[in-house]
Design an enzyme around this catalytic site. Structure first.
Site, PDB file in Angstrom:
ATOM      1  CB  CYS A  79      37.043   4.877  64.044  1.00 33.56           C
ATOM      2  SG  CYS A  79      37.846   5.972  62.836  1.00 33.56           S
TER       3      CYS A  79
ATOM      4  CD  GLU B 225      40.480  10.189  66.651  1.00 37.13           C
ATOM      5  OE1 GLU B 225      39.704  11.056  66.158  1.00 37.13           O
ATOM      6  OE2 GLU B 225      40.078   9.081  67.030  1.00 37.13           O
TER       7      GLU B 225
ATOM      8  CG  HIS C  91      37.130  10.781  62.298  1.00 37.79           C
ATOM      9  ND1 HIS C  91      37.029   9.464  62.661  1.00 37.79           N
ATOM     10  CD2 HIS C  91      36.086  11.013  61.455  1.00 37.79           C
ATOM     11  CE1 HIS C  91      35.977   8.926  62.079  1.00 37.79           C
ATOM     12  NE2 HIS C  91      35.388   9.853  61.332  1.00 37.79           N
TER      13      HIS C  91
END
Length: 149
Positions: free
Chosen positions: A83, A55, A53
């Site tokens: 998430c 991040e 992801h």
């Protein structure tokens, strides 16, 4: 120090991710001086890695640049609410401030769903600012998924 949003650069990373066929999410990490130390977009398909992801990739790059697993005086800008996996990584890295765009009612882990930062097991909670360039972030996501249907 004057506030300077880096969400436009995060949106640029999201657009680049979409061009690669990835879900359009972008993340930027800045140090206490406001210098960008990491900028990434989703790469889960490209890397065949469910943890890739935006991040997570940005956290890895920023930690490598800092030579530390802790990013206490850093800020993370991300186009979509992190998430649960990303929120846990943000806590582990001790990010000082989290700015995010669109809320994610389906998979969010900050204000929606798991609400990672509200658990007793969470050892660090960043300052959280939501809704930064939310409309633009949502528009990219809706267009991406509409084209896939």
């Amino acid at each position: 120090m004057e506030f300077n949003s880096h969400m436009q650069q995060a949106l640029s990373e999201a657009r680049a991710a979409a061009k690669r066929g990835e879900v359009p999410v972008g993340a930027v990490i800045v140090d206490e001086g406001g210098r960008v130390v990491a900028a990434e977009g989703n790469r889960t398909r490209e890397l065949s890695d469910p943890t890739a992801h935006a991040e997570i990739l940005a956290l890895r790059a920023a930690c490598a640049a800092a030579g530390s697993e802790r990013l206490v005086d850093h800020a993370l800008y991300v186009t979509l609410e992190p998430c649960a996996m990303c929120a846990a990584a943000i806590a582990a890295a001790r990010i000082g401030r989290l700015y995010y765009g669109a809320s994610d009612p389906k998979s969010g882990g900050v204000a929606q769903g798991a609400r990672v930062f509200s658990h007793a097991q969470c050892h660090h909670v960043p300052e959280i600012f939501e809704g930064i360039a939310a409309a633009e972030s949502e528009a990219y996501l809706h267009a991406f998924f509409r084209a896939r249907r």
